[in-house]
Scaffold this active site. Structure first.
Site, short mmCIF file in Angstrom:
data_model
loop_
_atom_site.label_atom_id
_atom_site.label_comp_id
_atom_site.label_asym_id
_atom_site.label_seq_id
_atom_site.Cartn_x
_atom_site.Cartn_y
_atom_site.Cartn_z
N ASP A 18 0.81 -1.22 0.00
CA ASP A 18 0.00 0.00 0.00
C ASP A 18 0.84 1.27 0.00
OD1 ASP A 18 -2.27 -1.77 0.39
OD2 ASP A 18 -1.59 -1.93 2.46
N HIS A 46 -4.49 -1.75 -5.73
CA HIS A 46 -3.94 -0.48 -6.19
C HIS A 46 -5.10 0.47 -6.30
CE1 HIS A 46 -0.10 -2.07 -7.01
NE2 HIS A 46 -0.43 -2.75 -8.06
P1 IMP Z 1 -2.34 -13.08 1.80
O1 IMP Z 1 -1.47 -12.52 0.73
O2 IMP Z 1 -3.80 -12.83 1.57
O3 IMP Z 1 -2.04 -14.52 2.08
O4 IMP Z 1 -2.00 -12.31 3.16
C1 IMP Z 1 -0.76 -12.43 3.81
C2 IMP Z 1 -0.35 -11.12 4.47
O5 IMP Z 1 0.02 -10.18 3.48
C3 IMP Z 1 -1.46 -10.46 5.29
O6 IMP Z 1 -0.88 -9.80 6.39
C4 IMP Z 1 -2.04 -9.43 4.32
O7 IMP Z 1 -2.67 -8.37 4.99
C5 IMP Z 1 -0.77 -9.00 3.61
N1 IMP Z 1 -1.00 -8.49 2.26
C6 IMP Z 1 -1.17 -9.22 1.14
N2 IMP Z 1 -1.28 -8.42 0.08
C7 IMP Z 1 -1.18 -7.16 0.51
C8 IMP Z 1 -1.18 -5.89 -0.14
O8 IMP Z 1 -1.29 -5.74 -1.36
N3 IMP Z 1 -1.04 -4.80 0.68
C9 IMP Z 1 -0.87 -4.93 2.02
N4 IMP Z 1 -0.84 -6.09 2.66
C10 IMP Z 1 -1.00 -7.21 1.91
#
Ligand code: IMP
Length: 440
Positions: A18, A46
Site C-alpha cells: 500500500d 492499487h
Molecule cells: P495473503 O497474501 O492474503 O495470504 O496475506 C498475507 C499477508 O500479506 C497479510 O498480512 C495481508 O494483509 C498482507 N498483504 C497481502 N497483500 C497485501 C497488499 O497488497 N497490501 C498490504 N498487505 C498485503
C-alpha cells in the site's frame, strides 16, 4: 548504476504494501508498451486517481488505465477468474478499455476451494493467524508447489483436463476441510467438483480470448525494442523468502520475483524504482516495530485514508522504519526511490525516524527478516522537527517547508538511494519530480 533510459522498469513496494505504487505505475505506463504483473493475486489493491476519478485495481495491471500499454498478467500470478471478471466489468462500466489484457496460460487459478481453505486455516489458527486477505492466495500457491492438483489458466479452456484436476483437488481437500470444520466448530463444507468445474469452465469461456503464452510475448516484445514495466504487488517485507516470515504473502513480492514470475532473464530488468510511504503501514498480523497505537497513529490513519483497498481493514500505522527501508533498497537493488504521502505528515510538532533496533541481543541497524525475532525488537528513533504547511499544492522541492526538505534529505542519506519523486496528494499531478528525467 542503471541505464538512465532503460527499456524496462520495475516498480516495487519497499514496506508492507500500500505504498502508492499504482499512482507511479500509472504515470509510467504511458511511456511503456506493456505493464506486467508477476506475483500475487487479488490480495493486492492499487488505488489510482485519474482526473479526480478513483479506480480500485486488484488483479488488473495498472497500465490498463493508460491509453496504449498492454496489461500482462504473468505466470507467477495466481488468478481468481471470478474476481478478475468482476474487475473487468467494473472498469468497463467506468469507461476503461480492458481489451488490452493478456493472461499467462501458466498462471495458476484461484478456485472457490482455495478461499474456503484460506478462511478455514485462519479460523483454525485463531490467535496465531496471519491475517490474510482471505483471497485464497496461500492455498493456490500451495497447490502450485505441491504439484498435485494445481489448475492453470490454460486448463480453463480444456474441459477434460480441468474436470480431472478439480475432481482430484476436491477429493484431496474434502478430507482436511471436513476435519478442520469439525475442529473449528464450523458447519461442514463439502466441496463439489461438478459445481466448481462448471463454474470454472464458464469463467474460462469468457477469459479464453485473453489467455496466451506471455513468456514468448514479453521476450519478443523486449527483443523488438519495446519497453516493459513490471508492477510489483504486495511488497518487499511481505516476500515469502525475505519478508517477516511467516507473516508474509506466498510469493516473491520483491524485485527478486520478476524473473520467475514473468519469465524474463535478469538482464531484462533495467531499472528498479522502490516506492515508500513517508511513514509505515501494515495490514494483518506480524511485527511492526514502529507501530503507533495512539492519537498520532489515529491522525495519520485518518489523513492518509489508511483503510485497505482490498479488505477495507484499517491499516496499522507507525513512524517510518528506515532500517526496514534500507534493507529493501538493498534487496531490490533499487536505483531510485519514489516517496509517497509526505503531505499526510503535515501538522506534527516532531517527526520520528527509526534508525536502529534494540533487541535482546543488543542494538542493530540491520533489518530482521523473521517474524518472531523482529517482534522482540524495539525502535531507536531520531527526532526531527515537524512542519505545519499544507503540501498538497507544492510542485517543486523549493516550495516545501525547510523541515519537510530536511526530513526527505535525512531519509535519502540513510537509505543510500536517491529520492526521485515525492507524492503530496492522491492525484496524478500531485507529485514533485525531484530529478526530472530520472523518476519518470
Ligand atoms: P495473503 O497474501 O492474503 O495470504 O496475506 C498475507 C499477508 O500479506 C497479510 O498480512 C495481508 O494483509 C498482507 N498483504 C497481502 N497483500 C497485501 C497488499 O497488497 N497490501 C498490504 N498487505 C498485503
Amino acid at each position: 548504476m542503471a541505464d538512465a533510459n532503460p527499456r524496462s522498469t520495475a516498480v516495487i513496494g519497499l514496506q508492507w504494501g500500500d505504498e502508492g505504487k499504482g499512482k507511479l505505475v500509472d504515470r509510467l505506463a504511458g511511456k511503456h508498451d506493456a505493464t506486467v504483473r508477476f506475483n500475487g493475486g487479488a490480495n493486492a489493491g492499487h488505488s489510482v486517481v485519474v482526473g479526480g476519478k478513483r479506480y480500485a485495481l486488484h488483479l488488473m495491471p495498472s497500465g490498463v488505465l493508460s491509453e496504449r500499454a498492454l496489461g500482462v498478467i504473468g505466470n507467477g500470478v495466481v488468478v481468481d477468474p471470478e474476481a478478475l471478471l468482476k474487475e473487468i466489468d467494473a472498469l468497463s462500466s467506468q469507461g476503461v478499455d480492458t481489451s488490452r489484457l493478456v493472461i499467462s496460460d501458466r498462471a495458476h487459478v484461484v478456485l472457490p476451494y482455495h478461499k474456503v481453505e484460506d478462511e478455514l486455516r485462519e479460523a483454525f489458527l485463531s490467535g496465531g493467524a496471519i491475517g490474510t486477505t482471505k483471497r485464497g492466495i496461500g492455498p493456490a500457491y500451495g497447490d502450485k508447489v505441491q504439484r498435485s492438483a494445481g489448475v492453470r489458466m490454460g486448463d480453463l479452456t480444456r474441459p477434460d483436463v480441468l474436470r480431472e484436476k478439480v475432481e482430484l483437488a476436491c477429493r484431496l481437500k474434502n478430507v482436511t476441510v471436513q476435519r478442520m470444520c469439525e475442529e473449528a466448530g464450523l458447519a461442514p463444507t463439502v466441496l463439489n467438483a461438478d459445481e466448481i468445474s462448471a463454474q470454472a469452465l464458464s469463467w474460462g469461456e469468457r477469459l479464453a480470448p485473453m489467455i496466451d503464452d506471455t513468456v514468448y510475448l514479453l521476450n519478443t516484445m523486449y527483443r523488438d525494442g519495446k519497453r516493459l514495466l513490471f508492477e510489483g504487488a504486495n511488497a518487499t517485507l511481505l516476500d515469502v523468502d525475505h519478508g517477516t516470515y511467516p507473516y508474509v504473502t506466498s510469493s516473491n513480492s520483491s524485485a527478486l520475483g520478476i524473473c520467475a514470475g514473468a519469465g524474463v532473464a535478469p538482464s531484462v530488468v533495467g531499472r528498479v524504482i522502490g516506492v515508500m510511504k513517508a511513514y509505515s503501514t501494515r495490514v494483518g498480523a506480524g511485527p511492526m516495530p514502529t507501530e503507533l497505537s495512539d492519537a498520532t497513529g489515529d491522525l495519520i490513519r485518518e489523513r492518509g485514508r489508511e483503510f485497505g483497498t482490498t479488505t477495507g481493514r484499517p491499516r496499522r500505522v507507525g513512524w517510518l522504519d528506515l532500517v526496514a527501508v534500507r534493507y529493501s533498497v538493498m534487496l531490490n537493488g533499487a536505483d531510485e526511490v519514489a516517496m509517497t504521502l509526505l503531505d499526510v505528515l503535515s501538522g506534527f510538532d516532531e517527526l520520528r525516524l527509526c534508525v536502529a533496533y534494540n533487541t535482546p541481543d543488543g542494538q542493530t541497524d540491520r533489518f530482521i527478516p523473521d517474524g518472531a525475532r523482529l517482534s522482540r525488537a524495539t525502535p531507536v528513533y531520531e527526532t526531527l522537527p515537524g512542519f505545519t504547511q499544507d503540501l498538497t499544492g507544492c510542485r517543486s522541492l523549493d516550495e516545501l517547508p525547510v523541515a519537510a526538505r530536511a526530513y526527505v534529505e535525512r531519509i535519502e542519506s540513510f537509505i543510500g538511494a536517491p529520492i526521485s519523486s515525492i507524492g503530496v496528494g492522491p492525484d496524478r499531478e500531485q507529485t514533485i519530480d525531484v530529478s526530472p528525467g530520472v523518476g519518470v
